[in-house]
Design a protein around this motif. Structure first.
Motif, PDB file in Angstrom:
ATOM      1  N   ALA A   4       0.825  -1.206   0.000  1.00 16.11           N
ATOM      2  CA  ALA A   4       0.000   0.000   0.000  1.00 16.11           C
ATOM      3  C   ALA A   4       0.858   1.255   0.000  1.00 16.11           C
ATOM      4  N   PHE A   5       2.098   1.168   0.475  1.00 13.60           N
ATOM      5  CA  PHE A   5       3.002   2.315   0.484  1.00 13.60           C
ATOM      6  C   PHE A   5       3.782   2.432  -0.817  1.00 13.60           C
ATOM      7  N   GLY A   6       3.436   1.627  -1.775  1.00 13.44           N
ATOM      8  CA  GLY A   6       4.086   1.692  -3.069  1.00 13.44           C
ATOM      9  C   GLY A   6       5.383   0.911  -3.142  1.00 13.44           C
ATOM     10  N   LEU A   7       5.604   0.024  -2.186  1.00  9.44           N
ATOM     11  CA  LEU A   7       6.807  -0.781  -2.186  1.00  9.44           C
ATOM     12  C   LEU A   7       6.535  -2.102  -2.886  1.00  9.44           C
ATOM     13  N   GLY A   8       7.417  -2.463  -3.799  1.00  9.30           N
ATOM     14  CA  GLY A   8       7.289  -3.729  -4.489  1.00  9.30           C
ATOM     15  C   GLY A   8       8.092  -4.805  -3.793  1.00  9.30           C
ATOM     16  N   GLY A   9       8.173  -5.947  -4.420  1.00  5.28           N
ATOM     17  CA  GLY A   9       8.888  -7.078  -3.838  1.00  5.28           C
ATOM     18  C   GLY A   9      10.362  -6.806  -3.638  1.00  5.28           C
ATOM     19  N   GLY A  10      10.999  -6.134  -4.592  1.00  5.52           N
ATOM     20  CA  GLY A  10      12.423  -5.825  -4.483  1.00  5.52           C
ATOM     21  C   GLY A  10      12.724  -4.891  -3.337  1.00  5.52           C
ATOM     22  N   GLU A  11      11.889  -3.884  -3.156  1.00  4.97           N
ATOM     23  CA  GLU A  11      12.107  -2.940  -2.058  1.00  4.97           C
ATOM     24  C   GLU A  11      11.893  -3.606  -0.704  1.00  4.97           C
ATOM     25  N   ILE A  12      10.919  -4.506  -0.641  1.00  4.02           N
ATOM     26  CA  ILE A  12      10.666  -5.214   0.617  1.00  4.02           C
ATOM     27  C   ILE A  12      11.865  -6.094   0.967  1.00  4.02           C
ATOM     28  N   LEU A  13      12.420  -6.793  -0.020  1.00  2.00           N
ATOM     29  CA  LEU A  13      13.608  -7.608   0.232  1.00  2.00           C
ATOM     30  C   LEU A  13      14.783  -6.746   0.668  1.00  2.00           C
ATOM     31  N   LEU A  14      14.938  -5.586   0.065  1.00  2.00           N
ATOM     32  CA  LEU A  14      16.007  -4.679   0.454  1.00  2.00           C
ATOM     33  C   LEU A  14      15.836  -4.206   1.893  1.00  2.00           C
ATOM     34  N   LEU A  15      14.599  -3.883   2.287  1.00  2.00           N
ATOM     35  CA  LEU A  15      14.337  -3.470   3.663  1.00  2.00           C
ATOM     36  C   LEU A  15      14.639  -4.602   4.652  1.00  2.00           C
ATOM     37  N   LEU A  16      14.260  -5.813   4.311  1.00  2.59           N
ATOM     38  CA  LEU A  16      14.548  -6.957   5.174  1.00  2.59           C
ATOM     39  C   LEU A  16      16.049  -7.179   5.311  1.00  2.59           C
ATOM     40  N   PHE A  17      16.762  -7.012   4.216  1.00  5.47           N
ATOM     41  CA  PHE A  17      18.212  -7.159   4.226  1.00  5.47           C
ATOM     42  C   PHE A  17      18.853  -6.097   5.118  1.00  5.47           C
ATOM     43  N   ILE A  18      18.383  -4.867   5.027  1.00  2.00           N
ATOM     44  CA  ILE A  18      18.916  -3.771   5.844  1.00  2.00           C
ATOM     45  C   ILE A  18      18.628  -4.026   7.321  1.00  2.00           C
ATOM     46  N   VAL A  19      17.417  -4.465   7.639  1.00  2.00           N
ATOM     47  CA  VAL A  19      17.060  -4.750   9.029  1.00  2.00           C
ATOM     48  C   VAL A  19      17.922  -5.884   9.572  1.00  2.00           C
ATOM     49  N   PHE A  21      20.981  -6.596   8.773  1.00  2.00           N
ATOM     50  CA  PHE A  21      22.328  -6.104   9.072  1.00  2.00           C
ATOM     51  C   PHE A  21      22.348  -5.076  10.192  1.00  2.00           C
ATOM     52  N   LEU A  22      21.268  -4.324  10.370  1.00  2.00           N
ATOM     53  CA  LEU A  22      21.254  -3.331  11.440  1.00  2.00           C
ATOM     54  C   LEU A  22      20.902  -3.926  12.793  1.00  2.00           C
ATOM     55  N   VAL A  23      20.132  -5.005  12.795  1.00  2.00           N
ATOM     56  CA  VAL A  23      19.691  -5.605  14.050  1.00  2.00           C
ATOM     57  C   VAL A  23      20.289  -6.989  14.244  1.00  2.00           C
ATOM     58  N   GLY A  24      20.244  -7.803  13.215  1.00  2.00           N
ATOM     59  CA  GLY A  24      20.664  -9.192  13.334  1.00  2.00           C
ATOM     60  C   GLY A  24      22.144  -9.371  13.590  1.00  2.00           C
ATOM     61  N   VAL A  25      22.971  -8.676  12.856  1.00  2.00           N
ATOM     62  CA  VAL A  25      24.420  -8.840  12.996  1.00  2.00           C
ATOM     63  C   VAL A  25      24.905  -8.358  14.365  1.00  2.00           C
ATOM     64  N   PRO A  26      24.472  -7.197  14.864  1.00  2.00           N
ATOM     65  CA  PRO A  26      24.895  -6.819  16.220  1.00  2.00           C
ATOM     66  C   PRO A  26      24.417  -7.803  17.289  1.00  2.00           C
ATOM     67  N   PHE A  42      31.453  -6.006  24.046  1.00  2.00           N
ATOM     68  CA  PHE A  42      32.432  -5.703  23.000  1.00  2.00           C
ATOM     69  C   PHE A  42      32.071  -6.394  21.688  1.00  2.00           C
ATOM     70  N   GLY A  43      31.476  -7.595  21.780  1.00  2.00           N
ATOM     71  CA  GLY A  43      31.012  -8.269  20.569  1.00  2.00           C
ATOM     72  C   GLY A  43      29.938  -7.469  19.871  1.00  2.00           C
ATOM     73  N   LEU A  44      29.014  -6.919  20.656  1.00  2.00           N
ATOM     74  CA  LEU A  44      27.955  -6.067  20.109  1.00  2.00           C
ATOM     75  C   LEU A  44      28.541  -4.813  19.480  1.00  2.00           C
ATOM     76  N   LEU A  45      29.465  -4.177  20.181  1.00  2.00           N
ATOM     77  CA  LEU A  45      30.076  -2.941  19.682  1.00  2.00           C
ATOM     78  C   LEU A  45      30.845  -3.184  18.385  1.00  2.00           C
ATOM     79  N   LEU A  46      31.621  -4.262  18.342  1.00  2.00           N
ATOM     80  CA  LEU A  46      32.362  -4.568  17.123  1.00  2.00           C
ATOM     81  C   LEU A  46      31.416  -4.862  15.958  1.00  2.00           C
ATOM     82  N   ALA A  47      30.346  -5.589  16.225  1.00  2.00           N
ATOM     83  CA  ALA A  47      29.393  -5.906  15.161  1.00  2.00           C
ATOM     84  C   ALA A  47      28.666  -4.646  14.694  1.00  2.00           C
ATOM     85  N   LEU A  48      28.386  -3.722  15.608  1.00  2.00           N
ATOM     86  CA  LEU A  48      27.734  -2.468  15.213  1.00  2.00           C
ATOM     87  C   LEU A  48      28.662  -1.616  14.347  1.00  2.00           C
TER      88      LEU A  48
END
Length: 102
Positions: A4-19, A21-26, A42-48
């Motif tokens: 509904a916000f005009g996001l297609g499948g590619g944009e949704i996958l990109l958002l999931l990928f960004i999330v 790396f921003l949340v999962g990796v730390p 320190f593991g969290l800090l290095l991953a961030l």
């Protein structure tokens, strides 16, 4: 809903990928660091700060379980001396002996 916000499948996958790396990796860095000598913070800090490279740095630190007391006989002698001098009780000596010989 996101469509509904005009996001297609590619944009949704990109958002999931960004999330990821921003949340999962730390979070992964925190979990890895907490079982290694570097520690969770320190593991969290290095991953961030360094992302996947930070995870590699965390992996370089030894696991806490793999730490071996190299000087166990020397420590055992010190505990025996403490026992003989009356500084520790027999129970304390036996518990330390069991811990070192594990």
């Amino acid at each position: 809903m996101l469509l509904a916000f005009g996001l297609g499948g590619g944009e949704i996958l990109l958002l999931l990928f960004i999330v990821l790396f921003l949340v999962g990796v730390p979070f992964w860095g925190y979990k890895l660091g907490s079982v290694r000598t570097i520690g969770g913070g320190f593991g969290l800090l290095l991953a961030l700060l360094l992302n996947l490279l930070g995870l590699l740095v965390v992996y370089l630190f030894p696991k806490i379980d793999n730490l071996v007391v190299a000087d166990a006989p020397e420590q055992l002698r010190k505990y025996k001396e403490l026992l003989d001098s009356g500084a520790i009780t027999e129970e304390e000596y036996q518990s330390q002996k069991a811990r070192l010989l594990k």
